[in-house]
Design an enzyme around this catalytic site. Structure first.
Site, short mmCIF file in Angstrom:
data_model
loop_
_atom_site.label_atom_id
_atom_site.label_comp_id
_atom_site.label_asym_id
_atom_site.label_seq_id
_atom_site.Cartn_x
_atom_site.Cartn_y
_atom_site.Cartn_z
N HIS A 34 0.84 -1.20 0.00
CA HIS A 34 0.00 0.00 0.00
C HIS A 34 0.88 1.26 0.00
CE1 HIS A 34 -2.75 -2.89 2.26
NE2 HIS A 34 -3.50 -2.53 1.24
N GLY A 144 -2.55 -1.74 -7.41
CA GLY A 144 -1.45 -2.71 -7.47
C GLY A 144 -1.69 -3.75 -8.54
N ARG A 184 -3.74 -10.25 4.04
CA ARG A 184 -4.16 -11.58 4.50
C ARG A 184 -2.99 -12.42 5.01
NH1 ARG A 184 -8.30 -10.74 0.43
NH2 ARG A 184 -10.31 -11.09 1.42
P1 AMP Z 1 -6.44 -3.77 -0.52
O1 AMP Z 1 -6.29 -2.99 0.73
O2 AMP Z 1 -6.08 -5.21 -0.39
O3 AMP Z 1 -7.79 -3.55 -1.18
O4 AMP Z 1 -5.38 -3.18 -1.55
C1 AMP Z 1 -5.36 -1.81 -1.88
C2 AMP Z 1 -4.44 -1.62 -3.04
O5 AMP Z 1 -3.11 -2.05 -2.70
C3 AMP Z 1 -4.86 -2.43 -4.28
O6 AMP Z 1 -4.70 -1.63 -5.44
C4 AMP Z 1 -3.88 -3.57 -4.27
O7 AMP Z 1 -3.63 -4.13 -5.53
C5 AMP Z 1 -2.64 -2.90 -3.71
N1 AMP Z 1 -1.71 -3.90 -3.17
C6 AMP Z 1 -1.98 -4.87 -2.26
N2 AMP Z 1 -0.90 -5.63 -2.04
C7 AMP Z 1 0.08 -5.14 -2.84
C8 AMP Z 1 1.44 -5.51 -3.08
N3 AMP Z 1 2.02 -6.54 -2.45
N4 AMP Z 1 2.15 -4.78 -3.97
C9 AMP Z 1 1.57 -3.72 -4.61
N5 AMP Z 1 0.31 -3.33 -4.43
C10 AMP Z 1 -0.43 -4.03 -3.56
#
Ligand code: AMP
Length: 273
Positions: A34, A144, A184
């Protein structure tokens, strides 16, 4: 940094931002993945807005929304230290009315892969992202590549709904040993954590094969599956960047997507070729 919870507060704070605005939507429990999105937005814009919202419409009925990891205090500190201008942390009732129009992601691309085991998931993702774009009015929004199908469907929504926002894809951030960062990952115990490494290893195996000249997807898939033999594999697919099936890898237009369960935790990873 302004922490806002209501639509009115967000709209007032947004009006005070002059110059370009980058937006990073998240579900919180922030990690370096993030943060890399936030940093990219800070570099490319005058101001950055981050949202933290565990979006109920993207969870299926049997998926436990209340168990999703939450770390609001740490998240606030991370955003504050990074230099975020506005942190939007709405309640569910702020984002959704008891009845309202919805949005359907295109079935042929949204009911495969992630959407096959999570039907309707992407309808909820698009619905909340559209609302958040209307509220934050960003010039650029950061997603991401880790969630490749989500990124693709959002790009498709922006294009087909003529939304005036640039979607900026961001590289997958990994631990030193290769594990893709994910909120996760906190569910994994020590044994599961080391088993989870087979996922990124399987993508490295694929990379080696492709570097050695292999283009046929069948042997590449077979090698990935044999590396993942000890895990409960949900899917291994090699598609083009429009998420169509291919028989042969085209460099610059292909993507390998893997989903496997380690214990009860579903993990996804992918490789853009
Ligand atoms: P989330 O909080 O899981 O909904 O993720 C929010 C944003 O962070 C989304 O655009 C994801 O694709 C991105 N994201 C999550 N994990 C990663 C990672 N390991 N590398 C890059 N971006 C990420």
């Amino acid at each position: 940094m302004k922490i806002v919870k209501t639509i009115q507060e967000l709209q007032n704070a947004r009006k005070e931002l002059h110059g370009s605005v980058g937006f990073v939507p998240t579900m919180g429990a922030l990690h370096h993945g993030h943060v890399s999105l936030i940093q990219k937005s800070l570099e490319q814009n005058d101001h950055t807005i981050v949202s933290i919202f565990v979006n109920p419409t993207q969870f299926l009925a049997h998926e436990d929304l209340s168990k999703y990891p939450r770390k609001p205090e740490a998240d606030i500190k991370i955003c504050e230290l990074a230099g975020v201008a506005i942190l939007f942390m709405p309640e569910i009732s702020t984002m959704y009315a008891s009845f309202e129009p919805t949005l359907l992601a295109p079935a042929s691309k949204a009911y495969i892969l992630e959407g096959f085991s999570r039907p309707g998931h992407f309808d909820g993702v698009l619905r909340v992202v559209l609302k958040l774009f209307h509220l934050t009015k960003p010039q650029k929004a950061y997603f991401g590549k880790k969630d490749a199908q989500q990124l693709y469907l959002i790009q498709n929504m922006v294009k087909t709904f003529f939304l005036d926002v640039d979607i900026i894809p961001c590289e997958i951030i990994r631990e030193d040993d290769g594990l893709a960062l994910s909120s996760r990952n906190v569910y994994l115990d020590q044994t599961e954590r080391s088993e989870a490494l087979f996922i990124s290893k399987s993508l490295k195996v694929a990379t080696r094969l492709i570097m050695a000249g292999e283009r046929d997807v069948t042997p590449i898939k077979a090698e990935i599956l044999s590396t993942l033999a000890s895990l409960h594999v949900e899917y291994v697919e090699i598609l083009n960047r429009d998420f169509d099936t291919i028989s042969s890898i085209e460099i610059g237009n292909s993507i390998i997507l893997v989903c496997a369960k380690v214990g009860t935790t579903r993990l996804i990873d992918n490789l853009w070729i």
